[in-house]
Scaffold this motif. Structure first.
Motif, PDB file in Angstrom:
ATOM      1  N   ARG A  55       0.809  -1.465   0.303  1.00 54.97           N
ATOM      2  CA  ARG A  55      -0.573  -0.222   0.373  1.00 54.97           C
ATOM      3  C   ARG A  55       1.012   1.166   0.197  1.00 54.97           C
ATOM      4  N   VAL A  56       0.599   2.332  -0.982  1.00 57.65           N
ATOM      5  CA  VAL A  56       1.388   3.019  -1.023  1.00 57.65           C
ATOM      6  C   VAL A  56       0.540   4.512  -0.756  1.00 57.65           C
ATOM      7  N   LEU A  57       0.905   5.748   0.206  1.00 55.95           N
ATOM      8  CA  LEU A  57       0.780   6.808   0.399  1.00 55.95           C
ATOM      9  C   LEU A  57       1.595   7.443   0.243  1.00 55.95           C
ATOM     10  N   ARG A  58       1.118   8.818  -1.644  1.00 56.32           N
ATOM     11  CA  ARG A  58       2.123   9.302  -1.657  1.00 56.32           C
ATOM     12  C   ARG A  58       1.227  11.170  -1.180  1.00 56.32           C
ATOM     13  N   LEU A  59       2.107  11.514  -1.105  1.00 56.31           N
ATOM     14  CA  LEU A  59       2.262  13.091  -0.187  1.00 56.31           C
ATOM     15  C   LEU A  59       2.058  14.430  -1.168  1.00 56.31           C
ATOM     16  N   ASP A  60       1.460  15.009  -1.857  1.00 61.44           N
ATOM     17  CA  ASP A  60       2.107  16.500  -2.780  1.00 61.44           C
ATOM     18  C   ASP A  60       2.077  17.124  -1.458  1.00 61.44           C
ATOM     19  N   ARG A  61       3.669  17.605  -1.049  1.00 60.16           N
ATOM     20  CA  ARG A  61       4.186  18.849  -0.393  1.00 60.16           C
ATOM     21  C   ARG A  61       3.701  19.658  -0.556  1.00 60.16           C
ATOM     22  N   LEU A  62       4.107  20.037   1.275  1.00 58.53           N
ATOM     23  CA  LEU A  62       2.470  21.715   2.065  1.00 58.53           C
ATOM     24  C   LEU A  62       3.783  22.037   0.953  1.00 58.53           C
ATOM     25  N   GLN A  63       4.983  22.357   0.684  1.00 59.35           N
ATOM     26  CA  GLN A  63       5.461  23.770   0.788  1.00 59.35           C
ATOM     27  C   GLN A  63       5.562  23.943  -1.446  1.00 59.35           C
ATOM     28  N   TYR A  64       5.046  23.181  -1.564  1.00 59.38           N
ATOM     29  CA  TYR A  64       4.933  23.222  -3.069  1.00 59.38           C
ATOM     30  C   TYR A  64       3.849  23.307  -4.061  1.00 59.38           C
TER      31      TYR A  64
END
Length: 235
Positions: free
Chosen positions: A10-19
């Protein structure tokens, strides 16, 4: 890499807060680490964490903040401050890059960053700056890259904090990248109680995009090592 790993994990991808487009004001590394922890805790069990470049620093800070949330981590050439600021003494690189942005030259701003902070050869920095500045989506992210650089410098040297990380950490790098990134990996490896150094032959700082299968293999091997069954876990 997510597509490769999702066949087994199971893969969780993060949209980085800075971007993120809805970010508002520039954010601190500590805020990004909190964002990582929120996602990790949503898994309901310890996860294997991956971070690249400045994202590698965010990952290290998340490991420091809540070690119980993670079973291990793979950190690819983290842009960690180990001495002088990444933006040069007195932040002169950042000042020149921001001046270029203010004069309407985002490509030049990125070239300055790529040449003087990442330490790409000038021809390559020029090429990267020119290409990215031509694509509206990526051009909008150039000021965020400069904010990210400033956030790394504000965080400063954190080697003492990284010495408290007890989970297994693979420090990953390529042998074709800038020498200073290897030096940063060396400095972090010296303080990590359970750190392992892995070098990808023929790879540079963009290996996660250029050679995703090779990077995914390192992540998979760590996950299989730290998880008993290697299936149904989050990465």
């Amino acid at each position: 890499m997510a597509a490769i790993l999702s066949s087994r994990f199971r893969v969780l991808r993060l949209d980085r807060l800075q971007y993120r487009a809805d970010r508002g004001a520039p954010v601190r590394v500590e805020q990004e680490a909190e964002d990582v922890l929120r996602l990790a805790r949503s898994a309901g069990e310890p996860v294997v964490l991956y971070g690249h470049s400045s994202g590698g620093v965010v990952a290290l800070e998340a490991l420091v903040a809540a070690p119980d949330a993670f079973a291990g981590a793979v950190i690819f050439e983290p842009a960690a401050v180990i001495g002088a600021p990444l933006s040069g003494e007195g932040g002169e690189v950042l000042r020149r890059a921001r001046a270029a942005m203010a004069s309407g030259r985002p490509g030049k701003a990125l070239r300055i960053f790529m040449r003087d902070t990442v330490e790409l050869p000038d021809w390559q920095a020029r090429l990267v700056g020119a290409i990215i500045a031509l694509v509206p989506h990526y051009r909008r992210l150039i000021p965020r890259q400069l904010d990210d650089l400033e956030a790394m410098d504000r965080l400063g040297v954190r080697l003492d904090a990284y010495a408290t990380i007890k989970v297994p950490v693979v420090l990953l790098g390529g042998d074709h990248g800038p020498a200073h990134l290897s030096e940063r990996l060396d400095a972090i490896q010296r303080v990590l109680p359970n750190g392992e150094r892995v070098v990808l032959p023929g790879a540079d700082h963009g290996a996660d995009l250029k050679r995703p299968a090779a990077v995914a293999r390192v992540i998979r091997e760590l996950a299989e090592k730290v998880f008993a069954d290697g299936v149904g876990k989050a990465g």
